[in-house]
Scaffold this motif. Structure first.
Motif, mmCIF file in Angstrom:
data_model
loop_
_atom_site.group_PDB
_atom_site.id
_atom_site.type_symbol
_atom_site.label_atom_id
_atom_site.label_comp_id
_atom_site.label_asym_id
_atom_site.label_seq_id
_atom_site.Cartn_x
_atom_site.Cartn_y
_atom_site.Cartn_z
ATOM 1 N N GLY A 45 0.781 -1.125 0.042
ATOM 2 C CA GLY A 45 0.138 0.069 0.004
ATOM 3 C C GLY A 45 0.723 1.366 0.000
ATOM 4 N N VAL A 46 0.119 2.299 -0.105
ATOM 5 C CA VAL A 46 0.752 3.663 -0.082
ATOM 6 C C VAL A 46 1.671 3.722 1.274
ATOM 7 C CG1 VAL A 46 0.564 6.201 0.128
ATOM 8 C CG2 VAL A 46 -0.857 4.818 -1.290
ATOM 9 N N GLY A 47 2.778 4.210 1.135
ATOM 10 C CA GLY A 47 3.633 4.672 2.366
ATOM 11 C C GLY A 47 4.636 3.429 2.564
ATOM 12 N N GLY A 48 4.633 2.193 1.585
ATOM 13 C CA GLY A 48 5.496 1.273 2.160
ATOM 14 C C GLY A 48 7.039 1.645 1.385
ATOM 15 N N PRO A 49 8.043 0.762 1.500
ATOM 16 C CA PRO A 49 9.283 1.071 0.952
ATOM 17 C C PRO A 49 9.175 0.826 -0.567
ATOM 18 C CG PRO A 49 9.212 -0.955 1.937
ATOM 19 C CD PRO A 49 7.839 -0.411 2.306
ATOM 20 N N THR A 50 10.485 1.587 -1.193
ATOM 21 C CA THR A 50 10.462 1.199 -2.599
ATOM 22 C C THR A 50 11.945 0.907 -3.024
ATOM 23 O OG1 THR A 50 11.544 3.479 -2.858
ATOM 24 C CG2 THR A 50 9.173 3.551 -3.129
ATOM 25 N N VAL A 51 12.055 0.406 -3.883
ATOM 26 C CA VAL A 51 13.255 -0.530 -4.314
ATOM 27 C C VAL A 51 13.665 -0.107 -5.871
ATOM 28 C CG1 VAL A 51 11.746 -2.585 -5.385
ATOM 29 C CG2 VAL A 51 14.135 -2.770 -4.618
ATOM 30 N N ASP A 52 15.093 0.000 -5.941
ATOM 31 C CA ASP A 52 15.379 0.281 -7.183
ATOM 32 C C ASP A 52 16.497 -0.322 -7.516
ATOM 33 O OD1 ASP A 52 16.543 1.667 -9.474
ATOM 34 O OD2 ASP A 52 17.107 3.492 -8.427
ATOM 35 N N THR A 53 17.052 -1.319 -8.294
ATOM 36 C CA THR A 53 18.144 -2.012 -8.439
ATOM 37 C C THR A 53 18.972 -1.553 -9.581
ATOM 38 O OG1 THR A 53 17.366 -4.240 -7.514
ATOM 39 C CG2 THR A 53 18.915 -4.443 -9.027
ATOM 40 N N VAL A 54 20.349 -1.291 -9.416
ATOM 41 C CA VAL A 54 21.058 -0.667 -10.463
ATOM 42 C C VAL A 54 21.996 -1.755 -10.669
ATOM 43 C CG1 VAL A 54 22.567 1.187 -11.016
ATOM 44 C CG2 VAL A 54 20.461 1.578 -9.787
ATOM 45 N N LEU A 55 22.083 -2.133 -12.018
ATOM 46 C CA LEU A 55 23.122 -3.142 -12.467
ATOM 47 C C LEU A 55 24.377 -2.182 -12.850
ATOM 48 C CD1 LEU A 55 20.984 -5.462 -14.551
ATOM 49 C CD2 LEU A 55 21.661 -5.921 -12.267
ATOM 50 N N ASP A 56 25.595 -2.981 -12.423
ATOM 51 C CA ASP A 56 26.865 -2.220 -13.022
ATOM 52 C C ASP A 56 26.870 -2.157 -14.440
ATOM 53 O OD1 ASP A 56 27.806 -2.003 -10.544
ATOM 54 O OD2 ASP A 56 29.083 -3.690 -10.824
ATOM 55 N N PRO A 57 27.338 -1.049 -15.117
ATOM 56 C CA PRO A 57 27.063 -0.780 -16.473
ATOM 57 C C PRO A 57 27.772 -1.790 -17.719
ATOM 58 C CG PRO A 57 28.614 0.651 -15.724
ATOM 59 C CD PRO A 57 28.134 0.096 -14.526
ATOM 60 N N ALA A 58 28.797 -2.116 -17.267
ATOM 61 C CA ALA A 58 29.673 -3.132 -18.310
ATOM 62 C C ALA A 58 28.776 -4.443 -18.538
ATOM 63 C CB ALA A 58 30.848 -3.525 -17.705
ATOM 64 N N PRO A 59 28.701 -4.728 -19.884
ATOM 65 C CA PRO A 59 27.850 -6.080 -19.964
ATOM 66 C C PRO A 59 28.647 -7.352 -19.415
ATOM 67 C CG PRO A 59 28.219 -4.908 -21.914
ATOM 68 C CD PRO A 59 29.224 -4.189 -21.081
ATOM 69 N N ALA A 60 27.673 -8.367 -18.659
ATOM 70 C CA ALA A 60 28.189 -9.390 -17.944
ATOM 71 C C ALA A 60 28.475 -10.315 -19.157
ATOM 72 C CB ALA A 60 27.210 -9.930 -16.977
ATOM 73 N N ARG A 61 28.997 -11.431 -18.922
ATOM 74 C CA ARG A 61 29.229 -12.795 -19.800
ATOM 75 C C ARG A 61 28.585 -14.134 -19.212
ATOM 76 N NH1 ARG A 61 32.769 -11.241 -23.967
ATOM 77 N NH2 ARG A 61 33.873 -9.342 -23.439
ATOM 78 N N PRO A 62 28.328 -14.812 -19.922
ATOM 79 C CA PRO A 62 27.561 -16.029 -19.475
ATOM 80 C C PRO A 62 28.732 -16.899 -18.352
ATOM 81 C CG PRO A 62 27.128 -16.080 -21.859
ATOM 82 C CD PRO A 62 28.079 -15.015 -21.411
ATOM 83 N N GLY A 63 28.070 -17.481 -17.483
ATOM 84 C CA GLY A 63 29.028 -18.052 -16.633
ATOM 85 C C GLY A 63 29.811 -17.111 -15.525
ATOM 86 N N HIS B 171 18.883 -0.522 -3.899
ATOM 87 C CA HIS B 171 18.778 0.569 -3.392
ATOM 88 C C HIS B 171 17.270 0.604 -2.774
ATOM 89 C CE1 HIS B 171 22.468 2.250 -4.870
ATOM 90 N NE2 HIS B 171 22.325 2.312 -6.094
ATOM 91 N N LEU B 172 17.378 0.844 -1.219
ATOM 92 C CA LEU B 172 15.966 0.687 -0.882
ATOM 93 C C LEU B 172 15.598 2.078 -0.158
ATOM 94 C CD1 LEU B 172 16.333 -2.644 1.119
ATOM 95 C CD2 LEU B 172 15.154 -2.193 -0.903
ATOM 96 N N LYS B 173 14.449 2.560 -0.239
ATOM 97 C CA LYS B 173 14.164 3.855 0.648
ATOM 98 C C LYS B 173 12.605 3.530 1.524
ATOM 99 C CE LYS B 173 12.514 8.398 0.118
ATOM 100 N NZ LYS B 173 12.107 9.671 -0.935
ATOM 101 N N GLY B 174 13.030 3.485 2.572
ATOM 102 C CA GLY B 174 11.968 3.493 3.847
ATOM 103 C C GLY B 174 10.721 3.766 3.551
ATOM 104 N N GLY B 175 9.617 3.530 3.824
ATOM 105 C CA GLY B 175 8.319 4.074 3.823
ATOM 106 C C GLY B 175 8.096 5.168 4.880
ATOM 107 N N ASN B 176 6.747 5.211 5.310
ATOM 108 C CA ASN B 176 6.331 6.026 6.309
ATOM 109 C C ASN B 176 6.196 5.408 7.791
ATOM 110 O OD1 ASN B 176 4.184 4.296 5.923
ATOM 111 N ND2 ASN B 176 2.680 6.029 5.301
ATOM 112 N N ALA B 177 6.850 4.043 7.720
ATOM 113 C CA ALA B 177 6.993 3.388 9.078
ATOM 114 C C ALA B 177 8.116 2.525 8.931
ATOM 115 C CB ALA B 177 5.698 2.585 9.102
ATOM 116 N N ASP B 178 8.376 1.801 10.069
ATOM 117 C CA ASP B 178 9.607 0.771 10.220
ATOM 118 C C ASP B 178 8.672 -0.427 9.509
ATOM 119 O OD1 ASP B 178 11.125 2.628 11.100
ATOM 120 O OD2 ASP B 178 11.159 1.624 13.312
ATOM 121 N N PHE B 179 9.877 -1.262 8.262
ATOM 122 C CA PHE B 179 9.317 -2.464 8.029
ATOM 123 C C PHE B 179 10.438 -3.344 8.216
ATOM 124 C CE2 PHE B 179 6.784 0.529 5.782
ATOM 125 C CZ PHE B 179 5.488 0.001 5.511
#
Length: 332
Positions: free
Chosen positions: A11-29, A37-45
Motif C-alpha cells: 500500500g501507499v507509504g511502503g518502501p520502494t526498491v531500485d536495483t542498479v546493475l553495473d554498466p559493463a555487459p556481463a558474460r555467461p557463467g 537501493h531501498l528507501k523506507g516508507g512512512n513506518a519501519d518495515f
C-alpha cells in the motif's frame, strides 16, 4: 532505464526498491554485480529477503502456432533479515554468477533483439512484491565471439536471433529454452541452404555448438533441415576460419548424404522436448520480432545492425511491457 516501483502489496507509504546493475555487459557463467537501493516508507518495515530473478522473453511453438511469454530462468537471494527504518536509505550490494547458458544479447556493442531482464522481489512482513525491473546486457564468451567472427569473415550475415522454449535432444542443455542465431548463407553456400541456425550451449568445461541448415527445396522436393554438433573449449586457440568452414562443409555434406531423410531430431511439441533438426515448412523462417535482414561481413567479422528494428530503449520498454503483463496474470 530503470523501473522504480512502489511496493503495491504494502500500500501507499511502503518502501520502494531500485536495483542498479553495473554498466559493463556481463558474460555467461560470469559475475553480475550491482546494488539494490531501498528507501523506507512512512513506518519501519522488516525486510525478510531481497531476491533477484533473471527473466527472458521466450517464444514457444505449439499446435495453434507461436506464442511469447516471460520465463524465469534463475533466482538469487541477495539480502534480507533486517529492519528498514522510516524514510531510511540503504544499499545492498550483490554479486551473483550467471548461468553458463545465459543468452547473448549483443555483439560488438549492437543489440541482437534478445530481451532479458533482472527483476527484484522484496519480501516484507510476509508480503511479496516484484518492485523493479532492469535490462540485462550479455556479451559473448571469447569462443562464441571467435566463432561469430569467423562466420562473418567467411561471408555469413546476421539475420535475427530469438529464444525458443524447449530442449535440444542429445545435448547437455540446462535451461528450459535455447538461443537461436539465424545467419544468411555465405555466397558459396547460397545455392545449398536458405539459412544457418546457430546455438551455443556453454558449460563450465566447454561449449557445445549446434548448427542447423535449412536446405532449399528443389522442384520435386520440400526443403528440410539437418543438424550437426561440435564441442570447443572456452580457451581454445584454433584457426577459427578454417575450423568453422569445416563445420559448415560437414553440415552441408551431411545434409546431402541423407537426401530427403527426416532425421531423429524433429520439431515436436516444445513442451515435450524441442528437438533440433526436424522438418520446417517453407514459411518457417523463425525471424526475431522487429529484426530486419542485415548482411555485412569482412575484416570486422559478423556485423550486426537493425533495419526498422528495436533500439536499446525499445528493448527495455518491451521488457517492461512483458513484466507488466506477467504480473497481471499472477494477480488474476
Amino acid at each position: 532505464m530503470v523501473f522504480k516501483r512502489l511496493l503495491g502489496s504494502l500500500g501507499v507509504g511502503g518502501p520502494t526498491v531500485d536495483t542498479v546493475l553495473d554498466p559493463a555487459p556481463a558474460r555467461p557463467g560470469s559475475a553480475l554485480t550491482g546494488q539494490v537501493h531501498l528507501k523506507g516508507g512512512n513506518a519501519d518495515f522488516d525486510i525478510d529477503h531481497i531476491t533477484l530473478e533473471l527473466v527472458a522473453r521466450v517464444e514457444a511453438e505449439h499446435e495453434e502456432g507461436e506464442s511469447e511469454g516471460v520465463v524465469v530462468f534463475d533466482r538469487f537471494t541477495v539480502g534480507g533479515g533486517f529492519r528498514l527504518g522510516e524514510g531510511e536509505l540503504r544499499s545492498v550490494p550483490f554479486t551473483v554468477v550467471l548461468p553458463w547458458e545465459t543468452p547473448v544479447t549483443e555483439l560488438y556493442g549492437q543489440g541482437l533483439g534478445i530481451v532479458l531482464g533482472v527483476r527484484t522481489e522484496l519480501s516484507v512482513a510476509g508480503a511479496k512484491d516484484k518492485g523493479d525491473l532492469d535490462q540485462l546486457s550479455i556479451a559473448p564468451l571469447p569462443a562464441q565471439e571467435a566463432i561469430l567472427e569467423a562466420l562473418g569473415q567467411l561471408g555469413f550475415g546476421f539475420k535475427s536471433a530469438d529464444l525458443e522454449y524447449g530442449r535440444i535432444r542429445g545435448t547437455g542443455q540446462q535451461l528450459p529454452f535455447y538461443q537461436e542465431i539465424e545467419l544468411t548463407p555465405a555466397p558459396q553456400y547460397a545455392h545449398q541452404v536458405n539459412e544457418i541456425e546457430l546455438t551455443f550451449l556453454a558449460g563450465p568445461g566447454g561449449m557445445e555448438v549446434v548448427l542447423e541448415a535449412d536446405k532449399r527445396g528443389g522442384f520435386f522436393s520440400e526443403g528440410h533441415d539437418t543438424v550437426t554438433r561440435f564441442t570447443v573449449g572456452h580457451h581454445d586457440v584454433r584457426d577459427w576460419n578454417t575450423e568453422v568452414d569445416g563445420w559448415i562443409r560437414q553440415l552441408v555434406e551431411h545434409r546431402a548424404s541423407y537426401g530427403s531423410h527426416q532425421g531423429a531430431y524433429g520439431h515436436g511439441d516444445p513442451y515435450a522436448g524441442h528437438g533440433h533438426g526436424g522438418h520446417h515448412g517453407p514459411d518457417d523462417h523463425r525471424s526475431g520480432p522487429g529484426m530486419g535482414t542485415v548482411v555485412a561481413a569482412g575484416a570486422a567479422g559478423l556485423a550486426v545492425g537493425v533495419v526498422g528494428g528495436m533500439v536499446a530503449a525499445e528493448v527495455v520498454d518491451e521488457v517492461g511491457d512483458f513484466f507488466e503483463g506477467d504480473e497481471e496474470e499472477e494477480e488474476e
